[in-house]
Design a protein around this motif. Structure first.
Motif, PDB file in Angstrom:
ATOM      1  N   ARG A  98       0.693  -1.308  -0.089  1.00 30.44           N
ATOM      2  CA  ARG A  98       0.008  -0.093   0.140  1.00 30.44           C
ATOM      3  C   ARG A  98       0.761   1.353   0.077  1.00 30.44           C
ATOM      4  NH1 ARG A  98      -5.082  -1.158   4.120  1.00 30.44           N
ATOM      5  NH2 ARG A  98      -5.511  -3.110   3.366  1.00 30.44           N
ATOM      6  N   ARG A 114       1.682   2.095  -3.732  1.00 33.48           N
ATOM      7  CA  ARG A 114       0.696   1.911  -4.904  1.00 33.48           C
ATOM      8  C   ARG A 114       1.047   2.605  -6.097  1.00 33.48           C
ATOM      9  NH1 ARG A 114      -4.461   2.485  -0.842  1.00 33.48           N
ATOM     10  NH2 ARG A 114      -3.179   3.833   0.200  1.00 33.48           N
ATOM     11  N   THR A 152       3.550   1.149  -8.244  1.00 31.55           N
ATOM     12  CA  THR A 152       3.215  -0.182  -8.867  1.00 31.55           C
ATOM     13  C   THR A 152       2.025   0.214  -9.919  1.00 31.55           C
ATOM     14  OG1 THR A 152       3.253  -1.268  -6.880  1.00 31.55           O
ATOM     15  CG2 THR A 152       1.846  -2.272  -8.585  1.00 31.55           C
ATOM     16  N   ARG A 168       3.098  -6.806  -7.101  1.00 31.80           N
ATOM     17  CA  ARG A 168       2.331  -7.082  -5.943  1.00 31.80           C
ATOM     18  C   ARG A 168       2.666  -8.517  -5.424  1.00 31.80           C
ATOM     19  NH1 ARG A 168      -1.273  -3.866  -9.115  1.00 31.80           N
ATOM     20  NH2 ARG A 168      -2.034  -5.865 -10.433  1.00 31.80           N
TER      21      ARG A 168
END
Length: 306
Positions: free
Chosen positions: A187, A190, A193, A205
């Motif tokens: 997280r 994020r 990614t 992930r």
């Protein structure tokens, strides 16, 4: 040291994966390094292969955007260091200090030499990968066409030797371990990614935020000050190779303005040490240049290819 073993089972990647076909290279002590190769376009025979080296505990997936931006100009290779992504961890007690990591990169290049003899390489290293590719290039400069150091860690930055940096490393490692154990580390990244192609993002992930990664991260952090001190005492000789040093223009977590300014000054110094040195600041990039300014970084790599 063995020939390519193409992906099966856990190694398999889908057809047309954005980072290329999967294979493995064997190191001098028998470990295997997972890598992916994009062949580049037809008609570029003899052009150097771009080999990417990640920063601290960073695997191959981070480079997917830059790879895509170079797909029309040259072959590219990304890989996972031992204990990252799909490369098994090195045995307990085996060094993960900077010199050992550079030896592994050298072994990967040896393997690529055997797969396609006579090739040359542009080595691209981000952050901790910067000094790593310098060491690997110094060990075999004849096969290296140039270096691109991307917001690199550099021993000329005296700030890196301060005790406060060691404290920051310890705190960062402890926080990373806790977040990974709670399943929350992804997280925090994020935005990074989300900037990747979908297949690379899925790999990131699944592989990039694990407890196993944090163990490798701790091993790579074993003695960064000692590694940097060794570089100061015995600078890698680069035999006049072209060196481009790319600095981020924006601050980022862990790199406030005063730190940013000192890091950029060390990058300018590093470029001046090469007779073919070039220092570039990308104004919209933060430390994760490879995702925040992938296209601009790719343009700087292209300069060493055409």
């Amino acid at each position: 040291m063995g020939s390519a073993k193409h992906g099966t089972g856990a190694d398999a990647v889908g057809p047309g994966h954005s980072q290329g076909e999967a294979a493995r290279a064997r190191t001098r002590d028998g470990r295997e390094l997972y890598y992916q190769r994009l062949p580049g376009p037809a008609g570029t025979a003899g052009r150097p292969t771009v080999v990417f080296e990640g920063g601290l505990a960073a695997g191959r997936s981070y480079w997917a955007g830059v790879q895509a931006a170079l797909a029309d100009v040259a072959p590219t290779v990304v890989y996972d260091r031992s204990g990252l992504g799909r490369s098994p961890a090195a045995p307990a007690g085996a060094s993960r200090r900077l010199a050992a990591l550079a030896d592994d990169l050298g072994d990967l290049l040896d393997h690529l030499d055997r797969v396609e003899p006579g090739g040359s390489y542009v080595l691209v290293g981000h952050s901790w990968g910067g000094p790593l590719v310098r060491l690997a290039a110094a060990a075999g400069p004849a096969r290296v066409a140039g270096l691109v150091l991307v917001d690199p860690t550099d021993e000329s930055c005296e700030l890196l030797f301060q005790p406060s940096v060691r404290r920051t490393e310890r705190i960062g490692q402890a926080a990373t371990v806790v977040l990974a154990r709670l399943g929350l580390l992804g997280r925090a990244y994020r935005a990074l990614t989300a900037a990747l192609p979908p297949d690379a993002a899925a790999d990131m992930r699944a592989e990039g935020y694990t407890v196993a990664m944090t163990r490798t991260r701790g091993r790579e952090l074993a003695d960064t000050a000692g590694d940097l001190r060794a570089l100061k005492q015995n600078p890698p000789g680069l035999a006049g190779l072209p060196v481009t040093v790319v600095s981020a223009g924006r601050v980022s977590p862990g790199m406030p303005r005063t730190v940013r300014e000192r890091a950029t000054a060390s990058h300018a110094y590093r470029a001046r040490q090469s007779p073919h040195g070039r220092h570039v600041v990308l104004p919209e990039a933060d430390h994760l240049v490879l995702t925040t300014s992938a296209a601009e970084l790719a343009e700087e790599i292209r300069r060493l290819l055409v």
